[in-house]
Design a protein around this motif. Structure first.
Motif, PDB file in Angstrom:
ATOM      1  N   VAL A  29      -3.551   6.129  -1.701  1.00  0.00           N
ATOM      2  CA  VAL A  29      -3.267   7.558  -1.759  1.00  0.00           C
ATOM      3  C   VAL A  29      -3.094   8.134  -0.354  1.00  0.00           C
ATOM      4  N   GLY A  30      -3.113   7.271   0.631  1.00  0.00           N
ATOM      5  CA  GLY A  30      -2.908   7.699   2.010  1.00  0.00           C
ATOM      6  C   GLY A  30      -1.613   7.115   2.537  1.00  0.00           C
ATOM      7  N   SER A  31      -1.611   6.775   3.807  1.00  0.00           N
ATOM      8  CA  SER A  31      -0.407   6.243   4.439  1.00  0.00           C
ATOM      9  C   SER A  31      -0.409   4.726   4.534  1.00  0.00           C
ATOM     10  N   GLN A  32      -1.436   4.083   3.969  1.00  0.00           N
ATOM     11  CA  GLN A  32      -1.557   2.627   4.068  1.00  0.00           C
ATOM     12  C   GLN A  32      -0.636   1.923   3.076  1.00  0.00           C
ATOM     13  N   SER A  33       0.020   0.856   3.515  1.00  0.00           N
ATOM     14  CA  SER A  33       0.740   0.007   2.572  1.00  0.00           C
ATOM     15  C   SER A  33      -0.224  -1.081   2.096  1.00  0.00           C
ATOM     16  N   LEU A  34      -0.020  -1.567   0.884  1.00  0.00           N
ATOM     17  CA  LEU A  34      -0.848  -2.631   0.335  1.00  0.00           C
ATOM     18  C   LEU A  34      -0.145  -3.963   0.570  1.00  0.00           C
ATOM     19  N   ASP A  35      -0.843  -4.911   1.196  1.00  0.00           N
ATOM     20  CA  ASP A  35      -0.234  -6.193   1.545  1.00  0.00           C
ATOM     21  C   ASP A  35      -0.743  -7.359   0.718  1.00  0.00           C
ATOM     22  N   GLY A  36      -1.921  -7.234   0.144  1.00  0.00           N
ATOM     23  CA  GLY A  36      -2.465  -8.318  -0.660  1.00  0.00           C
ATOM     24  C   GLY A  36      -3.708  -7.877  -1.408  1.00  0.00           C
ATOM     25  N   ILE A  37      -3.905  -8.474  -2.586  1.00  0.00           N
ATOM     26  CA  ILE A  37      -5.080  -8.171  -3.398  1.00  0.00           C
ATOM     27  C   ILE A  37      -5.614  -9.490  -3.941  1.00  0.00           C
ATOM     28  N   THR A  38      -6.900  -9.712  -3.800  1.00  0.00           N
ATOM     29  CA  THR A  38      -7.544 -10.894  -4.354  1.00  0.00           C
ATOM     30  C   THR A  38      -8.747 -10.429  -5.152  1.00  0.00           C
ATOM     31  N   VAL A  39      -8.888 -10.977  -6.365  1.00  0.00           N
ATOM     32  CA  VAL A  39     -10.002 -10.609  -7.227  1.00  0.00           C
ATOM     33  C   VAL A  39     -10.935 -11.815  -7.335  1.00  0.00           C
ATOM     34  N   TYR A  40     -12.232 -11.561  -7.132  1.00  0.00           N
ATOM     35  CA  TYR A  40     -13.263 -12.595  -7.206  1.00  0.00           C
ATOM     36  C   TYR A  40     -14.253 -12.234  -8.303  1.00  0.00           C
ATOM     37  N   ASP A  41     -14.762 -13.268  -8.981  1.00  0.00           N
ATOM     38  CA  ASP A  41     -15.818 -13.005  -9.955  1.00  0.00           C
ATOM     39  C   ASP A  41     -17.150 -12.873  -9.226  1.00  0.00           C
ATOM     40  N   ILE A  42     -18.204 -12.658  -9.970  1.00  0.00           N
ATOM     41  CA  ILE A  42     -19.527 -12.411  -9.387  1.00  0.00           C
ATOM     42  C   ILE A  42     -20.047 -13.614  -8.596  1.00  0.00           C
ATOM     43  N   TYR A  43     -19.486 -14.799  -8.873  1.00  0.00           N
ATOM     44  CA  TYR A  43     -19.910 -16.027  -8.189  1.00  0.00           C
ATOM     45  C   TYR A  43     -19.056 -16.340  -6.964  1.00  0.00           C
ATOM     46  N   GLY A  44     -18.070 -15.498  -6.687  1.00  0.00           N
ATOM     47  CA  GLY A  44     -17.214 -15.705  -5.529  1.00  0.00           C
ATOM     48  C   GLY A  44     -15.987 -16.548  -5.803  1.00  0.00           C
ATOM     49  N   LYS A  45     -15.753 -16.912  -7.065  1.00  0.00           N
ATOM     50  CA  LYS A  45     -14.576 -17.695  -7.430  1.00  0.00           C
ATOM     51  C   LYS A  45     -13.367 -16.774  -7.527  1.00  0.00           C
ATOM     52  N   GLN A  46     -12.274 -17.170  -6.876  1.00  0.00           N
ATOM     53  CA  GLN A  46     -11.045 -16.379  -6.930  1.00  0.00           C
ATOM     54  C   GLN A  46     -10.443 -16.496  -8.326  1.00  0.00           C
ATOM     55  N   VAL A  47     -10.178 -15.357  -8.958  1.00  0.00           N
ATOM     56  CA  VAL A  47      -9.612 -15.365 -10.307  1.00  0.00           C
ATOM     57  C   VAL A  47      -8.200 -14.787 -10.353  1.00  0.00           C
ATOM     58  N   LEU A  48      -7.772 -14.133  -9.284  1.00  0.00           N
ATOM     59  CA  LEU A  48      -6.425 -13.570  -9.239  1.00  0.00           C
ATOM     60  C   LEU A  48      -6.047 -13.316  -7.789  1.00  0.00           C
ATOM     61  N   SER A  49      -4.785 -13.558  -7.469  1.00  0.00           N
ATOM     62  CA  SER A  49      -4.299 -13.278  -6.120  1.00  0.00           C
ATOM     63  C   SER A  49      -2.904 -12.681  -6.217  1.00  0.00           C
ATOM     64  N   TRP A  50      -2.677 -11.614  -5.486  1.00  0.00           N
ATOM     65  CA  TRP A  50      -1.388 -10.945  -5.422  1.00  0.00           C
ATOM     66  C   TRP A  50      -1.040 -10.766  -3.950  1.00  0.00           C
ATOM     67  N   LYS A  51       0.103 -11.288  -3.549  1.00  0.00           N
ATOM     68  CA  LYS A  51       0.558 -11.147  -2.167  1.00  0.00           C
ATOM     69  C   LYS A  51       1.973 -10.585  -2.184  1.00  0.00           C
ATOM     70  N   SER A  52       2.138  -9.492  -1.532  1.00  0.00           N
ATOM     71  CA  SER A  52       3.435  -8.842  -1.413  1.00  0.00           C
ATOM     72  C   SER A  52       3.224  -7.672  -0.473  1.00  0.00           C
ATOM     73  N   SER A  53       4.080  -6.715  -0.524  1.00  0.00           N
ATOM     74  CA  SER A  53       3.866  -5.504   0.247  1.00  0.00           C
ATOM     75  C   SER A  53       4.511  -4.344  -0.491  1.00  0.00           C
ATOM     76  N   VAL A  54       3.689  -3.330  -0.736  1.00  0.00           N
ATOM     77  CA  VAL A  54       4.216  -2.109  -1.332  1.00  0.00           C
ATOM     78  C   VAL A  54       3.858  -0.952  -0.415  1.00  0.00           C
ATOM     79  N   SER A  55       4.742  -0.003  -0.348  1.00  0.00           N
ATOM     80  CA  SER A  55       4.500   1.127   0.536  1.00  0.00           C
ATOM     81  C   SER A  55       3.444   2.050  -0.044  1.00  0.00           C
ATOM     82  N   ALA A  56       2.991   2.948   0.772  1.00  0.00           N
ATOM     83  CA  ALA A  56       1.971   3.916   0.360  1.00  0.00           C
ATOM     84  C   ALA A  56       2.433   4.666  -0.872  1.00  0.00           C
ATOM     85  N   THR A  57       1.522   4.957  -1.726  1.00  0.00           N
ATOM     86  CA  THR A  57       1.669   5.685  -2.995  1.00  0.00           C
ATOM     87  C   THR A  57       2.297   4.854  -4.113  1.00  0.00           C
ATOM     88  N   GLU A  58       2.766   3.632  -3.840  1.00  0.00           N
ATOM     89  CA  GLU A  58       3.244   2.765  -4.908  1.00  0.00           C
ATOM     90  C   GLU A  58       2.050   2.097  -5.575  1.00  0.00           C
TER      91      GLU A  58
END
Length: 93
Positions: free
Chosen positions: A31-60
């Protein structure tokens, strides 16, 4: 008593992760001026369950599917143009 927000708190508040709790989808948006470059989701044990790598501009919005996730607590690690932020999300079925 005066309270001053730190820079990291301000950066974290400019990234929204919703709904929380989630069922089938999770939305991540800057909701600011930051672009999103990557998102990784981890479960409670630290295991990666999802990864998204790309780049979207602010507000997308990035929409992630949580339909294959088990009910529980997850940590969403977000890499933006200005910071690395971790948010806690609960998935319910």
């Amino acid at each position: 008593v005066a309270y001053t927000a730190s820079v990291s708190e301000l950066e974290a508040s400019s990234i929204r992760v919703y709904p929380n709790p989630a069922t089938d989808i999770l939305n991540v948006v800057s909701v600011g001026s930051q672009s999103l470059d990557g998102i990784t989701v981890y479960d409670i044990y630290g295991k990666q369950v999802l990864s998204w790598k790309s780049s979207v501009s602010a507000t997308e919005k990035v929409v992630l599917s949580t339909s294959d996730f088990a009910s529980g607590t997850y940590y969403v690690a977000i890499t933006s143009s200005e910071a690395n932020i971790v948010k806690r999300v609960v998935v319910t079925k």
